[in-house]
Design an enzyme around this catalytic site. Structure first.
Site: not given
Ligand code: FRU
Length: 511
Positions: A40, A42-43, A59, A67, A99, A170-171, A223, A311
């Protein structure tokens, strides 16, 4: 009906494509976009250029295609085209997940972490401690550093460097401010719809300066804030762009991203536009948490990569053994338009090095003849770049059906009366894995001339459309069947088309 002129000639495919590495040749596997070998993602995280290498962290769940166990995966490229996936860079540890965040080059060793004269890489990420019993989740900002060009990482023993004792915080996007000679962090307070700014001399000690928001769109959680300076096309001026992801609350449902154009003095971001104005980075459903590269040479245009997903259904995508992928890198600028200054995104020009000569529009023939020619010389794969120009004449609607066979197709078209570009993937192939997937999206596109000019990147399971010279982008995933390689132009009433189709070679060839 479908007569009139279409400008087209053929050129033979030059050079046979090499053999695709088996671990990157499953159905739907993107061939010129990055996706992890397995599991998997993501970002995108920590995009940075250092010592001649582009680093893409992401990610990543090292243990499965859903996830979880979030860590920073890692891939390296010398040309922004071919990626070499490396071992996990920053793993989940002691139950604390890694994250999203960013990476900077600490060229002056302000952090004291660096052992080499050229400085070192410092990653700034959110540490996420899941809830346990009655204790809520905790998100804090943390550091890790590398003195061997990103190959191995050490977590800073003094972590966290920022702790507001909050569940949602976050982020961090960190950059160096030339103006103030300090590090700047933009970090999200998701539920407050705010981006909070901090400054630091050494990446370890942070001082809160200002907050931005709520402004623009305020659905869901904010985010993945991103702050970057861009040149204004055709001038020596620059502006700052503050980009924010929303989930849910995106324009097309689920996750999506907006941006603000303004001024930033190292401490405060001031929106040039009214607080109510909403500007979207992408009108498709599938571009999220896009990030720009830190550390690019000054001569190179800023480049952004997003997570090509939503998402709403990311966990259900019918791909295996990986799930999740990135957009093609996009070069960024700003343009003064009649409506104000707008973000411009164009496919990173290096793509031309992957393009093969296939089919080109240079001389006249009618639309039916072009479609016939396209049928006679079908593309062998689903990875290509299609650029075309339709002279609309008196057509009310015109466009192209692609990735087509036996009644399934993805439609990209223009509705003249509504002045809208649209993408319809309701009949694009496999769509039933989520009720949110079948969709027809549109984007406002008033045409000043009487022609529609589109640049489309198609890569097995994705379509990225660039319109009005990059002012409008639409990113959409699609899951066509393996034989669906038809391309057919259409126009209800007359229209004239000129087009070029070029296969794009795989970046995953056997070496
Ligand atoms: C966005 C998010 C971020 C977080 C990450 C976790 O896609 O929710 O805010 O850091 O994914 O995987």
């Amino acid at each position: 009906m479908l007569t009139r002129l279409l400008l087209i000639t053929f050129a033979v495919l030059l050079g046979a494509p090499g053999q695709i590495a088996p671990e990157y040749d499953q159905p739907y596997r993107p061939q010129f976009h990055f996706s992890p070998r397995e599991n998997w993602t993501n970002d995108p995280n920590g995009l940075v250029f250092f010592s001649g290498e582009y680093h893409l962290f992401f990610q990543y769940n090292p243990f499965g295609d859903e996830w979880g166990h979030m860590s920073w995966g890692h891939a390296v490229s010398r040309d922004l085209l071919h990626w070499d996936q490396r071992p996990v860079a920053i793993p989940e540890q002691d139950g604390i997940m890694i994250f999203t965040g960013s990476t900077v080059v600490d060229a002056r060793n302000s952090s004291g972490f660096c052992t080499k004269p050229e400085g070192c890489m410092v990653a700034v990420y959110t540490g996420h401690t899941p809830p346990e019993g009655s204790r809520p989740a905790l998100q804090t900002q943390n550091l890790a550093f590398s003195n061997d060009r990103g190959r191995t990482w050490t977590k800073y023993p003094g972590n966290p460097v920022l702790n507001l004792h909050m569940t949602d915080f976050r982020d961090p996007k960190v950059l160096w401010s030339e103006e103030t000679g300090e590090w700047v962090m933009a970090v999200s307070l998701p539920n407050e719809h705010k981006v909070r700014f901090y400054t630091s001399p050494d990446l370890k000690h942070w001082t809160h300066t200002t907050d931005f928001g709520p402004e623009g769109a305020t659905g869901g959680q904010w985010e993945c804030p991103e702050l970057f300076q861009l040149p204004l096309e055709g001038s020596t001026e620059t502006r700052w762009v503050l980009k924010v992801g929303l989930n849910p609350g995106g324009l097309q449902g689920g996750s999506g991203e907006q941006y603000f154009v303004g001024r930033f003095n190292g401490r405060r971001f001031v929106n040039d536009n009214p607080a109510t104005l909403q500007l979207w980075t992408d009108y498709g459903k599938d571009c999220y948490c896009a990030l720009t590269f830190n550390g690019l040479p000054r001569t190179q245009s800023p480049v952004m990569i997003g997570w090509m997903d939503n998402w709403q259904y990311a966990a259900k995508l019918p791909t295996r053994p990986w799930r999740g992928q990135m957009t093609f890198p996009r070069s960024l600028s700003l343009r003064k338009t009649a409506d104000g200054i707008r973000l411009i995104q164009q496919p990173y020009q290096g793509i031309e090095r992957l393009q093969q000569k296939r089919l080109e529009a240079t001389s006249g023939s009618d639309l039916d003849a072009v479609n016939q020619a396209l049928r006679a010389q079908p593309l062998s794969g689903h990875s290509f770049r299609l650029r075309f120009e339709i002279q609309l004449g008196d057509a009310r609607e015109a466009g192209v059906r692609m990735l087509a066979n036996h009644g399934s197709f993805t439609l990209i078209g223009y509705d003249r009366e509504a002045k809208k570009l649209f993408i319809d993937r309701r009949h694009s192939g496999v769509t039933g894995f989520s009720g949110d997937f079948p969709a027809r999206i549109d984007a406002p596109l008033p045409l000043t001339a009487d022609k529609l000019v589109l640049d489309v990147l198609v890569d097995r399971n994705s379509v990225e459309v660039f319109a009005d010279n990059g002012r409008i982008t639409c990113t959409m995933l699609v899951f066509p069947s393996s034989g669906a390689n038809g391309i057919e132009f259409y126009a209800n009433r007359t229209g004239r088309v000129s087009a070029s189709v070029r296969s794009v070679e795989s970046i995953w060839q056997v070496k």
